[in-house]
Every structure is written in C-alpha cells, then in structure tokens.
Design a protein around this motif. Structure first.
Motif, short mmCIF file in Angstrom:
data_model
loop_
_atom_site.label_atom_id
_atom_site.label_comp_id
_atom_site.label_asym_id
_atom_site.label_seq_id
_atom_site.Cartn_x
_atom_site.Cartn_y
_atom_site.Cartn_z
N SER A 134 10.24 40.11 -12.98
CA SER A 134 8.87 39.85 -12.69
C SER A 134 7.95 39.36 -13.76
O SER A 134 6.96 38.80 -13.49
CB SER A 134 8.32 41.41 -12.38
N ALA A 135 8.28 39.64 -15.25
CA ALA A 135 7.57 39.12 -16.20
C ALA A 135 7.61 37.51 -16.25
O ALA A 135 6.33 36.88 -16.67
CB ALA A 135 7.96 39.56 -17.53
N ASP A 136 8.59 37.00 -15.81
CA ASP A 136 8.69 35.48 -15.39
C ASP A 136 7.89 34.98 -14.24
O ASP A 136 7.30 33.81 -14.26
CB ASP A 136 10.08 34.95 -15.64
N ARG A 137 7.94 35.91 -13.43
CA ARG A 137 7.73 35.46 -12.00
C ARG A 137 6.15 35.32 -11.65
O ARG A 137 5.57 34.41 -11.26
CB ARG A 137 8.32 36.41 -10.84
N LEU A 138 5.41 36.21 -12.29
CA LEU A 138 3.69 36.16 -12.32
C LEU A 138 3.33 34.75 -12.64
O LEU A 138 2.61 34.32 -12.12
CB LEU A 138 3.35 37.49 -12.78
N PRO A 139 3.69 34.52 -14.04
CA PRO A 139 3.05 33.20 -14.66
C PRO A 139 3.43 32.16 -13.62
O PRO A 139 2.93 30.91 -13.42
CB PRO A 139 3.74 33.18 -15.84
N ARG A 140 4.88 32.17 -13.21
CA ARG A 140 5.52 30.99 -12.29
C ARG A 140 4.49 30.86 -11.10
O ARG A 140 4.14 29.92 -10.70
CB ARG A 140 6.63 31.06 -12.14
N LEU A 141 4.32 31.95 -10.35
CA LEU A 141 3.51 32.17 -9.22
C LEU A 141 1.92 31.54 -9.46
O LEU A 141 1.49 30.98 -8.51
CB LEU A 141 3.36 33.35 -8.60
N LEU A 142 1.48 31.86 -10.47
CA LEU A 142 0.28 31.23 -10.90
C LEU A 142 0.07 30.04 -11.35
O LEU A 142 -0.83 29.29 -10.95
CB LEU A 142 -0.47 32.20 -11.88
N ALA A 143 1.32 29.37 -11.60
CA ALA A 143 1.29 27.73 -11.82
C ALA A 143 1.63 27.20 -10.58
O ALA A 143 1.23 26.01 -10.36
CB ALA A 143 2.40 27.74 -12.92
N LEU A 144 2.59 27.79 -9.72
CA LEU A 144 2.96 27.16 -8.46
C LEU A 144 1.95 27.03 -7.34
O LEU A 144 1.87 25.84 -6.96
CB LEU A 144 3.96 28.14 -7.82
N VAL A 145 0.83 28.00 -7.27
CA VAL A 145 -0.10 27.61 -6.36
C VAL A 145 -1.06 26.67 -6.75
O VAL A 145 -1.24 25.48 -5.88
CB VAL A 145 -1.05 28.63 -6.31
N PRO A 146 -1.51 26.34 -8.09
CA PRO A 146 -2.10 25.18 -8.36
C PRO A 146 -1.39 23.73 -8.10
O PRO A 146 -1.93 22.65 -7.63
CB PRO A 146 -2.64 25.18 -9.72
N TYR A 147 -0.34 23.80 -8.60
CA TYR A 147 0.54 22.81 -8.28
C TYR A 147 0.85 22.26 -6.82
O TYR A 147 0.64 20.98 -6.28
CB TYR A 147 2.04 22.93 -8.71
N LEU A 148 0.94 23.24 -5.86
CA LEU A 148 1.12 22.91 -4.38
C LEU A 148 -0.18 22.45 -3.91
O LEU A 148 -0.29 21.56 -3.19
CB LEU A 148 1.54 24.23 -3.83
N MET A 149 -1.48 22.99 -4.45
CA MET A 149 -2.77 22.53 -4.10
C MET A 149 -3.08 21.03 -4.59
O MET A 149 -3.61 20.30 -3.73
CB MET A 149 -3.91 23.30 -4.68
N SER A 150 -2.32 20.65 -5.68
CA SER A 150 -2.51 19.26 -6.00
C SER A 150 -1.38 18.35 -5.54
O SER A 150 -1.59 17.03 -5.88
CB SER A 150 -2.58 19.11 -7.70
N HIS A 151 -0.35 18.90 -4.74
CA HIS A 151 0.72 18.00 -4.39
C HIS A 151 0.94 18.46 -2.90
O HIS A 151 2.05 18.86 -2.66
CB HIS A 151 1.80 18.15 -5.13
N PRO A 152 -0.10 18.03 -2.14
CA PRO A 152 0.12 18.36 -0.76
C PRO A 152 1.20 17.51 0.02
O PRO A 152 1.57 16.45 -0.27
CB PRO A 152 -1.23 17.83 -0.19
N GLY A 153 2.07 18.28 0.63
CA GLY A 153 3.36 17.60 1.50
C GLY A 153 4.42 17.46 0.67
O GLY A 153 5.64 16.94 0.97
#
Length: 324
Positions: A4-23
């Motif tokens: 979980s210590a690795d997963r939370l920062p990854r999720l917080l980076a994942l959402v902005p990445y997906l928002m800026s890379h639609p599709g």
C-alpha cells in the motif's frame, strides 16, 4: 504485488496521467507504470471506488476500460500531478548533474542535451530550499576543462600518463600533477579520476569538475605495485583521527551535513535541529562549510574555530558592502 505504501503514490500519479492521455490503452499505461495489465486493472477498480465525501455516484471517479481503452471522468480534484518531494527532487538533481558532468553517459555522441540545464533549473525552483542545498553540495567550483573526461578516457584507453592542472579549493590554488590513470568513477553525483599522483607519491582522487586542463603524455602509465583503488562505498571523504574535531549546531535546513559528511557524534536537539561533531581536514575547509551553511548552522567548538568563522563572515560582509 506492491504494498500500500507504493500503491497510494502510484494511484495519485495514475489519475492525472489518464486525465492527460484520454483513450490510452491498458497495455500502454501498464508499460508506462511498470505494471502487469492485471495489476493496472486492480488499481483502476480501486480508483473507481474513490472520490469526494458523500460517496454518491456523482461524487465518485468514473473510470472504464471496456475494449482495452481507458476512459476517466469526474476526477478534476486530483487531476494535477503530485509535486516531487525534497528527497525525490534531490535524487533526480544529483542524477542529472552526473549526466551533465559525464556527457558520454547522456548521449552516445558525447554531448549534453540542450534541455538538461533548463530541467535542472526548473527542479531547483520547484523543490525550493531542499534542492538548493543539494545544488550547493554538487555545484562546480571552477570552470572545468570541457574536454577533461574525453582526455582522461583517452589516457586510460591508451595506457598513458596524464598531465593535469588541478584546482585545490582548500588552498585556493592550481597545482600541476602527473598522474597514471587507473579508473573513472562517479560517487555522490560527481565524476572522479583515480590514479597514482607523482606529486603526492600516493593514490589520489581528482574531481573532474576541478580539472582545468588535461594533456595525454607520450609516457606509458606505470603505477607502482602498491597503487590500489580506494573503497568508495562510504563516500570519498575520509577524515583522519588527527584532524581537529569540530562541533556544529544545525537547523532543520542544515541537517544535510550529518548525511553528507562522516560525523563522530550526532545529537537531536528537538524541532529538527542537530548538534554534530566531525573532523575538519583544515581550517579553510570548515570556514567554507560554515559560510555555506549561513544561518542554517554555526560552529560552537572549539572556540578559536568559531571565532575564525565569525571573522571570516565579517570580512565577507565588509567586502560585499564595499562592492555594493
């Protein structure tokens, strides 16, 4: 599977990445984040259950990956990428400065990318005080010879002795050296030449950002049998027991000293402050360290060293006032 210590920062980076890379596809995003597709889908299923307080459908992030294409909506509140922490920015700055100091590591052609200085400047501004500390630790002291590394590598490849013009900051002088090169190494973000120095009649490490000139001599390198590479696992600075023991009090912003230099004693003073005892190889060295620290640290003993720092600070201020 990461914790979980690795997963939370990854999720917080994942959402902005997906928002800026639609599709973007599941396979593409998994490759970017170094995950298997199953791990990524597990993350997406968790994202789907996150959102604002209230937990109604209108509050939760809407994400789907049907057909392999990832679509995300209602995530504007965390659409901005995470800022780098001080430790992360510092580590990245050290790595970038290493590339700048050893251009062969950056490009096969031996050049430094034009964007590299701009990236380092942006990182220093973004990371603020902590990155400025790292910058001061790894900054180049003099205008090094631009061909220092290629010339040194040439000497190593050909097995030839090198003639150096080397800047010694402790004495603020340039000294001529003849060196039989043995290896080039990178320690703490700095590139060094290690070899047998005929001036010192001993093995020496030479920082390449302090080499003002290099000439490859038509003399075979022939270091003596006792010439052995130094173990630099714990860094290149090795204080001697005969060096003077100096105590400093450091603010939270000056704590980097305890990590950067070998200390014989480290005492927590509360509120992030430290008291450290370390060996000073000479007075000039401790004076430079104290002036670099500024108001983030002070020498407290021995008294004569603290007084020498006070006098040097007053002299520097007087020179500044005179010039301005």
């Amino acid at each position: 599977m990461s914790g979980s210590a690795d997963r939370l920062p990854r999720l917080l980076a994942l959402v902005p990445y997906l928002m800026s890379h639609p599709g973007a596809t599941v396979g593409e995003v998994a490759a970017v984040f170094g995950l298997s597709e199953k791990q990524l889908i597990d993350d997406l299923q968790l994202v789907w259950m996150c959102g604002l307080p209230g937990h109604t459908p209108g509050d939760l992030i809407d994400v789907s990956w049907d057909g392999g294409e990832i679509l995300i909506d209602n995530a504007d509140t965390i659409a901005r990428p995470l800022r780098l922490g001080i430790d992360e920015a510092s580590a990245l700055l050290v790595a970038l400065r290493t590339l700048a100091a050893t251009p062969e590591l950056a490009l096969p052609e031996g050049g430094v990318p034009d964007a590299l200085p701009r990236v380092m400047a942006k990182l220093e501004r973004a990371a603020g005080e902590g990155a400025a500390t790292v910058s001061s630790q790894v900054a180049v002291d003099v205008d090094a010879a631009p061909d220092a590394l290629p010339r040194v590598r040439e000497g190593l490849t050909k097995g030839r002795r090198l003639s150096l013009r080397y800047y010694v900051p402790g004495r603020d002088e340039v000294t001529p050296r003849e060196v039989d090169p043995m290896r080039v190494l990178v320690v703490d973000g700095r590139a060094y030449l290690e070899g047998w120095c005929y001036r010192a009649e001993a093995m020496r490490l030479f920082r390449l950002d302090r080499v003002l000139g290099v000439e490859v001599l038509d003399v075979p390198a022939d270091p003596p049998a006792e010439a052995e590479p130094r173990d630099v696992t714990d860094g290149v600075f090795r204080p001697s027991p005969t060096d003077e023991l100096v105590e400093l009090e450091l603010s939270a912003a000056g704590r980097w000293v305890a990590e950067y230099y070998p200390c014989e004693q480290v005492t927590e003073l509360g509120e992030g402050r430290l008291r450290v005892a370390l060996r000073a190889r000479d007075e000039d060295w401790i004076l430079k360290l104290a002036l670099r620290l500024g108001d983030t640290g002070k020498v407290v003993s021995p008294p004569e060293m603290a007084e020498a720092v006070r006098r040097e600070a007053e002299r520097a201020l007087a020179l500044y006032a005179h010039r301005s």
